[in-house]
Design an enzyme around this catalytic site. Structure first.
Site, PDB file in Angstrom:
ATOM      1  N   ASP A 262       0.863  -1.170   0.000  1.00  0.00           N
ATOM      2  CA  ASP A 262       0.000   0.000   0.000  1.00  0.00           C
ATOM      3  C   ASP A 262       0.904   1.225   0.000  1.00  0.00           C
ATOM      4  O   ASP A 262       2.087   1.153   0.335  1.00  0.00           O
ATOM      5  CB  ASP A 262      -0.919  -0.004   1.230  1.00  0.00           C
ATOM      6  CG  ASP A 262      -2.200   0.780   0.990  1.00  0.00           C
ATOM      7  OD1 ASP A 262      -2.209   1.643   0.087  1.00  0.00           O
ATOM      8  OD2 ASP A 262      -3.182   0.544   1.706  1.00  0.00           O
ATOM      9  N   TRP A 263       0.364   2.359  -0.396  1.00  0.00           N
ATOM     10  CA  TRP A 263       1.166   3.560  -0.563  1.00  0.00           C
ATOM     11  C   TRP A 263       1.689   4.043   0.798  1.00  0.00           C
ATOM     12  O   TRP A 263       0.910   4.259   1.727  1.00  0.00           O
ATOM     13  CB  TRP A 263       0.329   4.632  -1.248  1.00  0.00           C
ATOM     14  CG  TRP A 263       0.324   4.531  -2.748  1.00  0.00           C
ATOM     15  CD1 TRP A 263       0.669   5.521  -3.624  1.00  0.00           C
ATOM     16  CD2 TRP A 263      -0.038   3.399  -3.571  1.00  0.00           C
ATOM     17  NE1 TRP A 263       0.561   5.065  -4.921  1.00  0.00           N
ATOM     18  CE2 TRP A 263       0.138   3.774  -4.924  1.00  0.00           C
ATOM     19  CE3 TRP A 263      -0.450   2.097  -3.293  1.00  0.00           C
ATOM     20  CZ2 TRP A 263      -0.115   2.905  -5.987  1.00  0.00           C
ATOM     21  CZ3 TRP A 263      -0.695   1.227  -4.351  1.00  0.00           C
ATOM     22  CH2 TRP A 263      -0.528   1.632  -5.671  1.00  0.00           C
TER      23      TRP A 263
END
Length: 732
Positions: A262-263
């Site tokens: 995930d970012w």
């Protein structure tokens, strides 16, 4: 001379008339042969480049070999706005519109796998048209608490329901040559402290509740990508957690796709290298490098220059980067270099899918008599003054929510839909407003004055109306249904409780249309004649609501989660802060395997509205069920008949429970369901087939394997988890 020189150069480049196409470029060749051929031609630097982002939503290919990179997009229910290359701003395009599909809780409420496939296929078609290779969704994290801000993005509280629907969704998306990236792996069940909270969960709960939908996505759906979660699991971040990524996902389940972070979900170079992460996305700040913000260099990702240096000096074996590169190349050949699939922006065709999902997903929670008949469906001929009240009747609900935001080509509001159908009969009052950020006490006073004025206007109009359709609930602002924040309570915000009370005092004919991805407190439940849980319905929200209220569509949605009467009646919330939101950075899942209806049933704590519940404008009778067993195979069959006056759809649900378990087990667990459509008077036979070894199994922590006890079991056939029509006994 010049011609000969060109022929010589082309021959050296492998471009002569008789040159063979490299295997990796041949879309008809075996994909594993293509991967190995491409890998053999790559430098170490090119392999490392595949392992980290080169933009907010772009990761590298191999330009020298003509292998394109990967474009990703947020949006489990539509393709997100185009974003800037290196920050979170919108690019400001005029051609980045999409169809807004209903949110995934609405899909779950349909209990319809065919609609899940149509949903995925529609999203995949638009993604392909917009040149997206990976769609970041669907989400299958389990609904553990009603406060989770992202519950609207997921598929409810039950692993069987989520697993059954995620498989066709993924197949639909990937039929277009676009990868689904199932998320967030795993036990990501709250937004509070989401970047750091450490989840302590038993192996049984992990295996029985939180992993089955992911496993189905991998082993049945064949998903091509998985996104790691933000939280820690037993002390290690999920995006580079060796146990969940390497041991379970890749080795035990045989996942051959790509694990994406995930970012900003990557925190450690060595763990990222060794523990199963393949593509590091979104890293925008590394304290050890002192680099952050817009000027971040993507090769300073944890899997960038540090990884390359470690490979060169022997810290990491080259097989590590080869495994990651193989997986990324496999993803590229499945998507960006896949000539199969079809992209289109068919707004009219996709709107039909939106309407079908919304029409089967809206749940009729209550429909009491006003006079001698139920208030719904609305007979417009009886009403000359239809009042629509509520901010959500006009708000564009596809905006907001952070990563789930969309730029829909159109979104029909409830007010617009009713005006189009009933013209001058329809009037509107806002009733309440979403307050803006207040800078000083004078602004707060002004906001309060405005709220009182809006409420008074609505109440005065309600006194003159024949019927009031109140459209409220939550929205996708921070602290509502929104990424990066949880709700603070189950209550309605913006003074809606007081407004609803005043409306009911002014007019007893009130229909509450609740836009929300979560369970809500309903203080006026006894007085409210009709309630619809309408989720976030996407581009055609208004028409869907109008169709159901008018009776054009018979409601058939069933709740994918339980409505507790009080917040503390929810299993996760009943144990206090240690269970939610955590203490000193750690939360323990103390309810263990008793999530949702499992908790309510087993502990004898009635839900306000149970899992699987939903009313209809017609009625269904269940005939005598029979059970036939042959070896480990069990077949349960029963006749179901529409005994009402309109065509409708019923979800028949099959639960199983062990009568005398040797460990803590739920009273019953959903194992199968079927949705059938019947005309008035029509009857059909519904059949379920189960494998006894699987249906009655629990995860035995001592042997680290699934186990099925000898003994007596009960099979429950019902219309919800509490509306049980038949019980059957089975002895193993």
């Amino acid at each position: 001379m010049r011609k000969s020189l060109f022929i010589c150069i082309f021959a050296m480049m492998g471009l002569g008339a008789n040159a063979q196409t490299p295997v990796y470029q041949d879309s008809k060749a075996n994909i594993e042969e293509r991967v190995e051929d491409a890998l053999s031609r790559m430098t170490l630097e090119e392999k490392v480049k595949l392992c980290h982002a080169q933009g907010k939503f772009y990761s590298n290919g191999v330009p020298r070999l003509g292998i394109p990179g990967i474009w990703s997009s947020d949006g489990p229910h539509g393709v997100r706005f185009e974003m800037n290359w290196a920050d979170w701003g919108h690019s400001g395009w005029e051609i980045d519109s999409c169809t807004a599909f209903p949110t995934l809780t609405c899909l779950a409420a349909t209990w319809n796998p065919d609609l899940a496939y149509a949903y995925g296929k529609g999203v995949g078609e638009e993604a392909r048209y917009r040149n997206k290779n990976v769609m970041l969704g669907p989400g299958v994290n389990i609904y553990r608490t009603p406060l989770n801000g992202r519950n609207f993005e997921y598929m409810g509280e039950d692993p069987c329901l989520a697993a059954t629907l995620v498989v066709p969704y993924i197949k639909g998306v990937q039929s277009n040559g676009v990868a689904s990236c199932v998320k967030h792996f795993c036990v990501n069940n709250q937004e509070t402290n989401r970047m750091s909270v450490n989840v302590e969960v038993s192996e049984r709960a992990l295996r029985e509740i939180y992993l089955p939908a992911f496993r189905a996505a991998v082993q049945e759906g064949g998903v091509w990508a998985v996104m790691g979660a933000y939280n820690k699991i037993r002390g290690t971040h999920a995006c580079h957690n060796y146990y969940t990524l390497q041991e379970i996902l890749k080795r035990e389940w045989g996942f051959d796709g790509v694990v994406m972070s995930d970012w900003d979900g990557t925190h450690n170079a060595k763990e990222a290298a060794f523990n199963g992460l393949d593509i590091e996305m979104g890293t925008s700040h590394r304290p050890d490098k002192g680099i952050g913000g817009r000027n971040f260099r993507f090769d300073e990702s944890y899997l960038g220059n540090d990884f390359l240096k470690g490979l060169r000096d022997g810290t990491y074996p080259e097989e590590l980067v080869n495994d990651k590169a193989r997986r990324v190349l496999r993803l590229i050949f499945r998507t960006a270099m896949n000539p199969q699939g079809y992209g289109k922006m068919d707004y009219a065709g996709h709107s039909e899918i939106v309407k079908a999902i919304g029409s089967e997903g809206v749940v009729l929670l209550q429909n009491n008599n006003v006079g001698k008949t139920p208030l719904l469906p609305l007979d417009a001929s009886q009403y000359q003054n239809i009042l629509i009240v509520g901010d959500n009747a006009t708000r564009v609900l596809s905006h907001g929510g952070q990563s789930s935001e969309l730029n829909p080509q159109h979104e029909t509001s409830v007010l617009k839909a009713f005006q189009d159908r009933y013209g001058d009969k329809v009037s509107y009052a806002q009733g309440y407003a979403v307050p803006q950020t207040l800078g000083n006490r004078q602004d707060a006073s002004s906001e309060q004055s405005k709220a009182v004025q809006l409420r008074q206007e609505a109440v005065e109009k309600a006194k003159q109306a024949d019927i009031v359709i109140y459209v409220g609930g939550l929205n996708k602002e921070s602290g509502q249904d929104c990424e990066d924040s949880d709700r603070q309570s189950m209550g309605l915000s913006y003074g809606q409780n007081e407004l609803i009370t005043d409306l009911l005092n002014a007019n007893p004919r009130v229909v509450f249309v609740m836009m929300s991805g979560n369970a809500m407190e309903l203080p006026e439940l006894k007085r409210m004649p009709a309630i619809l849980h309408a989720w976030y319905l996407g581009s055609d929200a208004g028409d869907i609501v109008a169709d159901i209220i008018s009776g054009k569509v018979c409601p058939s949605g069933k709740l994918p989660f339980s409505y507790p009467k009080r917040l503390e009646d929810n299993g996760a919330m009943s144990f206090g802060a240690e269970s939610y939101p955590g203490v000193n950075g750690t939360q323990t899942y103390k309810e263990d395997v008793l999530v949702g209806y499992r908790w309510h049933d087993t502990k004898g704590i009635p839900a306000l509205f149970p899992f699987g519940y939903g009313l209809s404008y017609t009625t269904f009778s269940y005939g005598r069920a029979t059970l036939v067993s042959y070896g480990n195979q069990i077949t349960v069959s029963l006749p179901v008949k529409n005994t009402g006056k309109v065509t409708g759809k019923e979800v028949v649900q099959l639960y199983v429970g062990e009568d005398k378990p040797t460990v803590l087990r739920p009273l019953k667990e959903l194992k199968a369901f079927d949705k059938v459509e019947l005309k008035p008077g029509e009857e059909t036979i519904v059949s379920f087939s189960l494998n006894a070894d699987e249906a009655f199994a629990f995860y035995d922590e001592a042997s680290r394997s699934w186990k099925t006890n000898k003994g007596s079991y009960t099979l429950y056939v019902g219309s919800s988890s509490t509306d049980i029509r038949q019980k059957l006994k089975y002895k193993r």
